[in-house]
Design an enzyme around this catalytic site. Structure first.
Site, PDB file in Angstrom:
ATOM      1  N   SER A  44      -0.068   3.963   9.801  1.00  0.00           N
ATOM      2  CA  SER A  44       0.694   3.876   8.936  1.00  0.00           C
ATOM      3  C   SER A  44       1.220   5.021   8.040  1.00  0.00           C
ATOM      4  O   SER A  44       1.959   5.696   8.562  1.00  0.00           O
ATOM      5  CB  SER A  44       0.070   2.665   7.813  1.00  0.00           C
ATOM      6  N   ASP A 191       2.146  -2.647  12.069  1.00  0.00           N
ATOM      7  CA  ASP A 191       1.339  -1.981  11.413  1.00  0.00           C
ATOM      8  C   ASP A 191       0.170  -1.758  12.010  1.00  0.00           C
ATOM      9  O   ASP A 191      -0.825  -2.917  12.245  1.00  0.00           O
ATOM     10  CB  ASP A 191       1.324  -2.351   9.929  1.00  0.00           C
TER      11      ASP A 191
END
Length: 319
Positions: A44, A191
């Site tokens: 991320s 993610d």
């Protein structure tokens, strides 16, 4: 030419949204102290900062690119402020006006995502990433990089170590519901924090002898203040589950760096200048630990070389 008996140092940069800007402060100190880094693994926000550093190899360039984007009209026109309003940090202003705004923005979020893939559309997401991340291939970067993502269909970790750098950063940062999934080789990726928030084990599989991991996620606080409604309890239980998985992973790091970013909203990128020093402070506090870990690894490395230790993994496939 690199000494083959020198320990391979892996730097793991965890996810945490805007809190990940603390990674820049960590990199500043490592560069200043001349602590070598041979490979980077990021999830991320860690994937974003890691990608920039592996591409430019100068933390000043990383900081400058992020600062330029945050000062741009493009950033001001984006919806990050709406995300802050919808989910305020603990201790933030919860007065009547703020509460009304919050419910309005939440209604807008749910109305948007009821019929669309995400709150922020794919074209805007792509423009934002392209404004910061260079158009490059991961396998051609000056420093090895692995990016952790989540396969939405199979529910598994996918680690990208080749292919488009921008696509990998987008996939690793694609918070479900906020950003759309990113298609890479037929996989719908989101993610990486959903499967591996601080991917220490990936760095070990990549061949790191010493792992320095940076955790910028928000820890679970001992609190009596959260609501006892069903939704609040469910959210807290999910957060505890994620925290437990993360704590299991970081136990394998030689050194764990934990910047104090508990008061930073995950979408508060406009505050990146006040977040960076948190990373500097945290890594300076553990510099003696890092140096001890390097010394221990220098003693072990010749033995491992004699024993022929090898680590192999296909980073394009689920772990």
């Amino acid at each position: 030419m690199r000494n083959p008996l020198r320990p391979t140092v892996g730097l793991v940069l965890g996810g945490g949204g805007a809190r990940g800007m603390a990674h820049i402060g960590v990199l500043e100190v490592l560069a200043r102290e001349k602590i070598p880094v041979d490979l980077v693994v990021g999830t991320s926000a860690g994937a974003l900062v890691g990608a920039l550093w592996c591409a430019y190899r100068d933390v000043r360039d990383v900081r400058a690119r992020i600062a330029a984007f945050c000062a741009s009209p493009q950033f001001r026109q984006d919806t990050f402020a709406d995300l802050v309003t919808m989910a305020p940090s603990p201790g933030a202003d919860q007065g009547f006006v703020q509460t009304v705004r919050r419910f309005y923005k939440l209604g807008l979020f749910f109305a948007t995502t009821l019929f669309q893939k995400s709150f922020i559309d794919g074209a805007q997401f792509e423009r934002d990433v392209a404004a910061v991340v260079p158009d490059a291939r991961i396998e051609q970067l000056p420093l090895p990089l692995a990016v952790v993502t989540t396969d939405l269909r199979l529910g598994r970790e996918v680690v990208l170590a080749e292919g488009s750098l921008r696509a990998a950063v987008m996939a690793s940062s694609a918070i479900a519901g906020v950003f759309p999934p990113v298609v890479v080789d037929g996989m719908e990726l989101v993610d990486g924090g959903f499967v591996n928030l601080v991917p220490v084990e990936v760095a070990l599989r990549l061949g790191a002898d010493v792992v320095v991991a940076v955790d910028v996620s928000s820890n679970i606080a001992d609190s009596q203040t959260f609501s006892r409604t069903g939704s609040a309890i469910s959210l807290r239980a999910s957060a505890i589950q994620a925290e437990t998985a993360k704590l299991f992973e970081v136990r394998f790091a030689d050194v764990l760096v934990r910047p104090d970013v508990s008061d930073v909203h995950w979408a508060g990128f406009a505050e990146f200048e006040r977040i960076i020093p948190r990373g500097r402070d945290a890594v300076e506090a553990v510099l003696p630990e890092i140096r001890r870990a390097l010394r221990r690894a220098r003693l072990r490395k010749p033995l491992w070389s004699l024993l022929g230790r090898k680590w192999t993994v296909d980073f394009r496939r689920p772990a």
